[in-house]
Scaffold this motif. Sequence first.
Motif, mmCIF file in Angstrom:
data_model
loop_
_atom_site.group_PDB
_atom_site.id
_atom_site.type_symbol
_atom_site.label_atom_id
_atom_site.label_comp_id
_atom_site.label_asym_id
_atom_site.label_seq_id
_atom_site.Cartn_x
_atom_site.Cartn_y
_atom_site.Cartn_z
ATOM 1 N N GLU B 213 0.854 -1.183 0.000
ATOM 2 C CA GLU B 213 0.000 0.000 0.000
ATOM 3 C C GLU B 213 0.891 1.234 0.000
ATOM 4 O O GLU B 213 1.867 1.299 0.758
ATOM 5 C CB GLU B 213 -0.890 0.012 1.250
ATOM 6 C CG GLU B 213 -1.869 1.170 1.242
ATOM 7 C CD GLU B 213 -2.577 1.359 2.588
ATOM 8 O OE1 GLU B 213 -1.972 1.111 3.629
ATOM 9 O OE2 GLU B 213 -3.755 1.763 2.558
ATOM 10 N N ARG B 218 4.188 7.065 1.977
ATOM 11 C CA ARG B 218 4.691 5.978 2.813
ATOM 12 C C ARG B 218 4.260 4.632 2.237
ATOM 13 O O ARG B 218 3.125 4.479 1.789
ATOM 14 C CB ARG B 218 4.173 6.118 4.240
ATOM 15 C CG ARG B 218 4.934 7.150 5.014
ATOM 16 C CD ARG B 218 4.309 7.475 6.350
ATOM 17 N NE ARG B 218 5.111 8.504 7.017
ATOM 18 C CZ ARG B 218 5.115 9.784 6.664
ATOM 19 N NH1 ARG B 218 4.349 10.210 5.675
ATOM 20 N NH2 ARG B 218 5.893 10.636 7.301
ATOM 21 N N THR B 220 3.729 0.532 2.776
ATOM 22 C CA THR B 220 3.624 -0.627 3.667
ATOM 23 C C THR B 220 3.596 -1.880 2.797
ATOM 24 O O THR B 220 2.839 -1.943 1.825
ATOM 25 C CB THR B 220 2.345 -0.575 4.519
ATOM 26 O OG1 THR B 220 2.311 0.671 5.221
ATOM 27 C CG2 THR B 220 2.321 -1.715 5.531
ATOM 28 N N TRP B 222 3.116 -5.986 3.150
ATOM 29 C CA TRP B 222 2.858 -7.205 3.917
ATOM 30 C C TRP B 222 3.375 -8.345 3.059
ATOM 31 O O TRP B 222 3.012 -8.460 1.882
ATOM 32 C CB TRP B 222 1.360 -7.394 4.150
ATOM 33 C CG TRP B 222 0.741 -6.377 5.045
ATOM 34 C CD1 TRP B 222 0.545 -6.476 6.388
ATOM 35 C CD2 TRP B 222 0.194 -5.094 4.665
ATOM 36 N NE1 TRP B 222 -0.076 -5.341 6.871
ATOM 37 C CE2 TRP B 222 -0.299 -4.487 5.838
ATOM 38 C CE3 TRP B 222 0.093 -4.401 3.452
ATOM 39 C CZ2 TRP B 222 -0.893 -3.226 5.829
ATOM 40 C CZ3 TRP B 222 -0.493 -3.149 3.441
ATOM 41 C CH2 TRP B 222 -0.979 -2.566 4.615
ATOM 42 N N ARG B 232 13.071 -4.472 4.348
ATOM 43 C CA ARG B 232 12.899 -3.013 4.334
ATOM 44 C C ARG B 232 14.143 -2.318 3.779
ATOM 45 O O ARG B 232 14.037 -1.405 2.969
ATOM 46 C CB ARG B 232 12.595 -2.474 5.736
ATOM 47 C CG ARG B 232 12.641 -0.938 5.742
ATOM 48 C CD ARG B 232 11.891 -0.304 6.864
ATOM 49 N NE ARG B 232 12.575 -0.456 8.132
ATOM 50 C CZ ARG B 232 12.158 0.111 9.264
ATOM 51 N NH1 ARG B 232 11.059 0.847 9.278
ATOM 52 N NH2 ARG B 232 12.815 -0.083 10.375
ATOM 53 N N ARG B 247 7.409 0.464 5.823
ATOM 54 C CA ARG B 247 7.099 -0.484 6.875
ATOM 55 C C ARG B 247 6.906 -1.854 6.221
ATOM 56 O O ARG B 247 6.158 -1.970 5.243
ATOM 57 C CB ARG B 247 5.813 -0.061 7.575
ATOM 58 C CG ARG B 247 5.326 -1.053 8.612
ATOM 59 C CD ARG B 247 3.999 -0.592 9.199
ATOM 60 N NE ARG B 247 3.523 -1.537 10.180
ATOM 61 C CZ ARG B 247 2.259 -1.620 10.583
ATOM 62 N NH1 ARG B 247 1.354 -0.794 10.099
ATOM 63 N NH2 ARG B 247 1.893 -2.533 11.461
ATOM 64 N N VAL B 249 5.744 -5.794 7.019
ATOM 65 C CA VAL B 249 5.097 -6.663 8.000
ATOM 66 C C VAL B 249 5.096 -8.100 7.481
ATOM 67 O O VAL B 249 4.677 -8.348 6.353
ATOM 68 C CB VAL B 249 3.630 -6.227 8.240
ATOM 69 C CG1 VAL B 249 2.986 -7.100 9.318
ATOM 70 C CG2 VAL B 249 3.540 -4.753 8.612
ATOM 71 N N ASP B 536 7.394 -7.088 12.348
ATOM 72 C CA ASP B 536 6.885 -5.784 11.916
ATOM 73 C C ASP B 536 8.000 -4.766 12.150
ATOM 74 O O ASP B 536 8.416 -4.544 13.285
ATOM 75 C CB ASP B 536 5.637 -5.433 12.740
ATOM 76 C CG ASP B 536 4.984 -4.123 12.282
ATOM 77 O OD1 ASP B 536 5.661 -3.300 11.635
ATOM 78 O OD2 ASP B 536 3.796 -3.938 12.597
ATOM 79 N N ASN B 538 7.936 -1.712 12.155
ATOM 80 C CA ASN B 538 7.564 -0.502 12.893
ATOM 81 C C ASN B 538 7.272 -0.750 14.364
ATOM 82 O O ASN B 538 6.723 0.100 15.042
ATOM 83 C CB ASN B 538 6.371 0.191 12.224
ATOM 84 C CG ASN B 538 6.824 0.989 11.023
ATOM 85 O OD1 ASN B 538 7.897 0.735 10.488
ATOM 86 N ND2 ASN B 538 6.025 1.947 10.590
#
Lengths: 169, 788
Positions: B213, B218, B220, B222, B232, B247, B249, B536, B538
């Motif tokens: 996303e 920013r 993210t 998954w 990352r 981020r 995850v 994760d 973050n």
Amino acid sequence: MSSKVPIRLSVNGRVRELDVEPRLLLVHLLRDQLGLTGTHVGCDTSNCGACTVHLDGEAVKSCTVLAVQADGTKVTTIEGLAHGDELHPLQEAFWEDHALQCGYCTPGMIMAAADLLARNPDPSEEEIRHGLEGNLCRCTGYHNIVKAVQDAAEVMHGSAVADRQEVSV
Amino acid sequence: MSVTEERTSGGNGFVGRRLKRKEDPRLITGRATYVEDLTLPGTLYAAVVRSPEAHARITSIDASAAAERAGIEAVFTGEDLADMAAPCPMVWVPPGVEVHVPEHWPLARGKVGYVGQAVAVILGGDKYGVVDAAEDVVVEYDALPVVVDPEAALEPGAPVIHEQFGTNKVFEWSLAGGDVDAALAEADVVLERRIVNHRTAGAAIEPRGAMAEWREGRLTLWSSTQIPHIARVILSIQLGISEEKIRVVAPEVGGGFGSKLQVYGEEVLVAWCARKTGKPVKWTATRSDDMLTTHHGRDQIDDVRIGAKRDGTLTGIHVKVIQDCGSYHLIEGPVIPTFTSCVISGAYDFPAVRTDIVGVFTNKFTTDAIRGAGRPEATHLIEVCMDQLADELGMDALELRRKNFITEFPNERPHGFVYDSGNYHGTLDRCLEMLDLEAFRSEQAELRQRGVYRGVGFSTYVEICGLGPSRALGPDGWGMQGGYFESAQVRVLPTGTVMAYTGTSPHGQGLETSFAQIVADRLGLDPEAVEVIHGDTNTGPFGKDTYGSRSLAVGGEAIARAAEKVQDKAKRIVAHKLEAAPEDIEVAEGAFRVKGSPDKSLTLADVATEAYIPGDLPEGMEAGLDEISFYDPTNFVWPFGAHACVTEVDVETGRVEILRWIAVDDCGPAINPMLIEGQVHGGVVHGIGQALFEQIVYDEHGQLVTGSFVDYAVPTAAEIPSFETDRTETRSPTNSLGVKGVGEAGTIAATPAIVNSVIDALRPLGVTYLDMPLTPMRVWNAIQEARR
Ligand code: FES
Ligand code: FES
């Protein structure tokens, strides 16, 4: 995209009416349209069993059933196996015996085992191993899965429960 | 329902117990969240168009028909990705060694080097619709000559896969110690064997998948990955996005086995697509995608020479390794055979060792780390050759092993590695006790009279894990461009329960339970009051993720150290409140109490109140109860064990059946013995799979023949025996827990035990050597050949 077809089925005790593409697989109906993501997909050749659910009480690989074929049936998924907060004896036994690691095969494995025990309440190790041949697990090496099915069988027989009650009296 | 076997008031004594797993309730009820279970509003599904050619130039791509289909949002090809800041990185840069690293982009640019290479991506709102559209993409290829055999690829005149290097050689390097040439020259017997350790797959039951996303600058991601923290860094480099804006995850991950110790092109691709389109983008591998493009493992040809004196004293070992790297690298593929060389001495006191490694490009997919990563290959060749050598010397194979076992620890091997601790006789003794070898031998002899062929095979392995000391592995050591510490943060919350963050990223290992046990003991809690958070970027400090059986020996030690820092501060607060000295405070029975006066005590909740409502803290102490540890080990850890496998071979069909498996492993003191057994069971079955059933096969055109679970035969319950396991406990001096790793041990141990067992069964028929996989056809052929 072909036109949609109406279907009506019961999923975990709730009646659902939906319009679906004729080619929609049952597993995608359950996961994507009904949000029941406990049923997993691990292959595209009906080998892994991660997608196993019960259709009218019998284990099927839901990646190999069209949603339209499930019209008029009763479907049970892993989400529908426990009675409220009370886990099914197989769920308890899988937990107790460390019969899962990553958990990806687990819902399908438990559903397949439930079907096995329904057909054969007192299976031998050999029968369990052959009975679960259609479900792959890459993590556990099956040892603890077999043990869990044996333990659940015992509990479901009631014998284990009775024994325990005697001891505690 | 309690996680614990019996409720206690909390306190010491959770480490070492078979606690039920804290992670299981969500997994057995279908309420866990894997990547494929996540969808955001407006999610676009991605379908990848893949090359059907193993080696070809792309002459044109026509995606117009696909793009015009209803519901298709975008189609991208390699050209569209021109703004990508860097290709997929390969992080092994050994000092003084040239490694050829071709540019490897998430979508091919101009050329393909393996079947399945991604050529285009289709995005659309309907899962099925994007797959339909992918069929409409017309790609024209100009086929080039294909080379799939690594030895053929090294021949002069072989098609060169990456012209810029002028050769298919990826690298050449050696690890040695002692004078191997002299050692072999002075030997009475030199055993020579060529061992083919074939290509396999990790085959996690959850296929790979990722969703990205892009929101307000920013990103993210998954992903079904073992390495969110490393991912990352790599995403930042490849996409040119500042690291703090990303981020990653790893939600529930359905198995990895090394195959998700990777940052794949598709992970970067969905992130790029999400930024490009401004919409969430999700991609899920089919099993076919997974077999084609999730990295493979093994694929070594090992030319082994072992020297020995007549009495069985080993003089040296020399192994030439040819490693098939496939046509491109992913993050660390070429370093994998280095792990073979680390343990080339096995459990034996070889005075001289040498491993010469050549990496080779072929038109196949990348090889990289799969459960054991280089060490199964080492154990296989050593343990098979110990049996072969014993045969040549006319000696008992176990006697040969015992004669050469390393018995003094720490033990520096000729190539510089220091075995931390061990008791190799001890695991073998226990294994034999469980097996009852004498009874087996007499039964074996009796059955042979009746034409029933049974054998027993052993593997007395040692492995290297707990990756690892940064100094050994890092830029100035082997040349991995990273550190190999692990981080942990233990945060006591105001009401006295705990969040424990680990930089490892478990995907089935049960660390939420075992790490909670470690913390609970140090803080006087029940493990149920400790929530272990992972996966994760973050939350918690920068970590180094899960692979190489490092989670407990490095990550668990970091958790213990962070918990001890919290304990120290808590003791100072308690001492202050109860007017005692901090040294006189102990953690027992769920409380911090004054030694000798158990009624003077505070619970962690009391301490947390003091720490977070700081009215009366010791002079100069900061508020809060929250500590971080970064632990970088000083050495690797070296688990070991003895496995025995009893097989029966049907000489009419060549079918091998495993009748018994005895595993005695030593990974130091147990945190949770149940989890160790689970790792051993699963690890051994991974090895059984390779030894008997599994093989990644490419034909001479570079087409993958084993592209699904129909042809790639992961073992089912029906082919596997129950296991007889036990452990000995030898502490590692490397960490305070004394622990070693166990995630890969079973796989590392397993294959030679089976092969030795089958050869033992068939020796009366004249079969003296077999390569894996021991398919009925191969075994039957060997029997026929021996009879001739
Ligand atoms: S998804 Fe593998 S059998 Fe259904
Ligand atoms: S628990 Fe991971 S596949 Fe079975």
